[in-house]
Design an enzyme around this catalytic site. Structure first.
Site, mmCIF file in Angstrom:
data_model
loop_
_atom_site.group_PDB
_atom_site.id
_atom_site.type_symbol
_atom_site.label_atom_id
_atom_site.label_comp_id
_atom_site.label_asym_id
_atom_site.label_seq_id
_atom_site.Cartn_x
_atom_site.Cartn_y
_atom_site.Cartn_z
ATOM 1 N N ASP A 225 0.810 -1.219 0.000
ATOM 2 C CA ASP A 225 0.000 0.000 0.000
ATOM 3 C C ASP A 225 0.846 1.273 0.000
ATOM 4 O OD1 ASP A 225 -2.078 -1.836 0.302
ATOM 5 O OD2 ASP A 225 -2.141 -1.602 2.475
ATOM 6 N N GLU B 130 -11.304 1.287 -4.118
ATOM 7 C CA GLU B 130 -10.649 1.723 -2.879
ATOM 8 C C GLU B 130 -9.358 2.469 -3.201
ATOM 9 O OE1 GLU B 130 -9.940 -1.853 -0.669
ATOM 10 O OE2 GLU B 130 -8.732 -2.769 -2.249
#
Length: 569
Positions: free
Chosen positions: A62, A239
């Protein structure tokens, strides 16, 4: 060979006693060595002007990136790792150095009873030129905090604030600072109540953000993406949103498809930061999901990206992806990759992002590859050595759920790990220090000086994917005898794979060697050759696809006074 970059870790106390035999029940570790030797790097040596991607190997998922001047800063998810949110610095996008952790205090990170894949999700780092401040916004799961933001004026000095709780739900928040000084937050959320159409149906919301109060402005929320690029195709898990501005237009980039085999990156545009946003016809702009699964050296799961522009006007994108082993298992976890981005036309396009990803790419203008000189975070094949000579812990060493200084004592004889009365299978702070597995083929060795006091004592090394899936290879006691034992924990249930009676306690060398899915655990006295125990065991339980969750496998130096796997006399 690159040795450890020793960076002082605040709060660690030095033990000046140079004892050659530590106190019973307290192991002393020394001469740690991790060596990675993946075939792909041998077969693809770098030529001039190239560098390897992933830039951060192992469980560094991430990624988010920002720039101030010619200084780039990058952060990653850390879940229940303590300290949390590793932060890296670079001058050229090629050579990276870890400068600390954003969340390094218990007041910032409350994950003491969280499962390994809870905690800190998808941090976003952003520089605001209007107040010369850096922001890190993230979601802290299982703490009651939820979405939060911390700030600092200088990431290289650290001193990030305590968390400011934000008044909205969902996950994956990101900040955007417009050139008129206004600020916004975008994030993933559930659809409005009663409007969920299918499992995995999510939306992207945007709020106006009050920079003075560090809070969203109530009543300003708006759904700007419903489901994904084309809701008629039932896309899942839109997302990780980020907003960018270029040539007067606003661009919203998101991950779509879930952080697995269907992962991708998609982009939308608008003339207003609050939307409406129109998807690009070129979507997805980054994915590996459509490629032949039998291709050589596959990179999979590519997505969850963030963009940055260089001072020279070039664009680059960092993103996560995985490198499966020969059994298509993922032991090294989700790693940080980078690609140049072509934004010469209306839409950004990751160069080569829809083709099989290569192990190396061309460097940005003016960069020189110095990653494996010992001054930066290594990548490719390398050896990391830490002698534990009391000079401060390297920043790559992390604990789980609590501070390292609660159980680590540095001394001239090595690193003492004081045992907690907690098993590695519990969702509590454990007395173990972890280094991320960064290669499919690796060897880790460490020396340990240890005398267990009872059957409840155990110390050694662990290969851990989670509290429910791990191997422990350590010394314990049964009756009046000392044993070396290999334990396998699967779905929280531990079994003894092998054991060997030792002639005495004290100094011992421990080694784990992996070649893809095959792991071997061996031991030796200080002056003898290594001896394998347990044969070859499967690394299946160390893979994300077997164990689940979001982390990669880690190698730990472990000590406990709550060993609950008993040996029969």
């Amino acid at each position: 060979m690159a040795c450890a970059l020793f960076v002082s870790c605040h709060g660690l106390k030095s033990n000046d006693a140079d004892s050659t035999r530590p106190a019973e029940g307290q192991p002393v570790f020394s001469n740690f060595e991790y060596s990675g030797n993946d075939k792909i790097y041998d077969e693809n040596p770098l030529t001039g002007g190239e560098f390897y991607s992933p830039i951060l190997q192992g469980c560094y998922p991430d990624p988010s990136i920002t720039r101030k001047g010619d200084d780039y800063y990058l952060v990653n998810s850390s879940f229940v790792m303590f300290p949390g949110v590793p932060i890296f610095h670079s001058k050229d996008l090629v050579n990276w150095k870890q400068i600390g952790h954003v969340l390094d205090r218990e007041s910032q990170l409350k994950v003491g009873t969280a499962g390994i894949s809870e905690g800190i999700y998808a941090p976003d780092i952003m520089y605001n030129p209007y107040n010369d401040t850096f922001y890190m916004i993230t979601t802290q799961i299982a703490s009651g905090i939820g979405n939060m933001v911390v700030k600092t004026k200088d990431p290289q000095k650290g001193n990030w604030t305590d968390p400011i709780k934000l008044n909205f739900g969902g996950i994956d928040p990101a900040l955007f600072f417009d050139d008129d000084g206004k600020a916004y937050v975008v994030h993933n959320d559930a659809p409005d109540e009663g409007k969920e159409l299918y499992q995995g149906h999510r939306v992207i919301k945007i709020w106006e953000y009050d920079v003075e109060k560090d809070q969203i402005i109530a009543g300003t929320s708006k759904i700007i993406v419903d489901g994904g690029v084309d809701i008629t195709k039932k896309p899942i898990w839109i997302e990780a949103p980020h907003v960018y501005k270029k040539n007067g237009k606003y661009y919203l980039m998101c991950a779509e498809g879930g952080t697995g085999g269907n992962h991708s990156e998609v982009v939308f545009s608008s003339t207003n930061p609050m939307g409406p946003y129109v998807p690009a016809k070129t979507n997805p702009i980054l994915s590996q999901r459509h490629l032949d699964k039998s291709r050589p050296n596959p990179v999979e799961w590519a997505g969850h990206a963030d963009l940055v522009q260089t001072p020279e006007g070039e664009w680059y994108g960092v993103f996560l992806a995985v490198r499966p082993n020969e059994k298509k298992r993922v032991n090294t976890g989700r790693e940080t990759f980078i690609l140049p981005v072509d934004w010469s036309d209306e839409w950004p396009v990751f160069e080569g992002g829809m083709e099989p990803l290569k192990p190396s790419i061309h460097m940005p203008k003016g960069a020189k590859n110095e990653m494996n000189t010992g001054a930066y975070f290594e990548n490719g094949n390398f050896t990391f050595i830490d002698k534990f000579e009391g000079k401060g812990l390297d920043l790559r060493w992390i604990a789980l759920r609590g501070p390292r200084d609660k159980f680590v004592v540095e001394g001239k004889a090595g690193l003492i790990i004081k045992p907690f009365e907690v098993s590695i299978r519990e969702q509590k702070p454990i007395s173990a220090l972890f280094y991320r597995q960064q290669h499919m083929v690796f060897t880790t060795e460490v020396e340990m000086n240890y005398t267990p006091r009872s059957e409840s004592d155990l110390a050694g090394i662990t290969c851990l994917q989670s509290e429910a899936f791990n191997y422990v290879f350590g010394v314990t006691k049964s009756g009046n005898d000392y044993y070396l034992v290999l334990e396998r924990t699967e779905k929280g249930s531990a079994q003894v794979v092998a054991k060997e009676k030792l002639t005495e306690s004290g100094k011992i060398r421990l080694r784990v060697h992996a070649e893809g899915d095959n792991y071997q655990f061996s031991y030796a006295s200080i002056d003898s050759d290594y001896k394998n125990i347990g044969g070859t065991v499967s690394g299946d339980i160390l893979s994300t696809d077997i164990a689940g969750g979001f982390t990669g496998s880690m190698i730990g130096l472990y000590s406990t006074s709550a060993n609950d796997v008993k040996l029969l006399h």
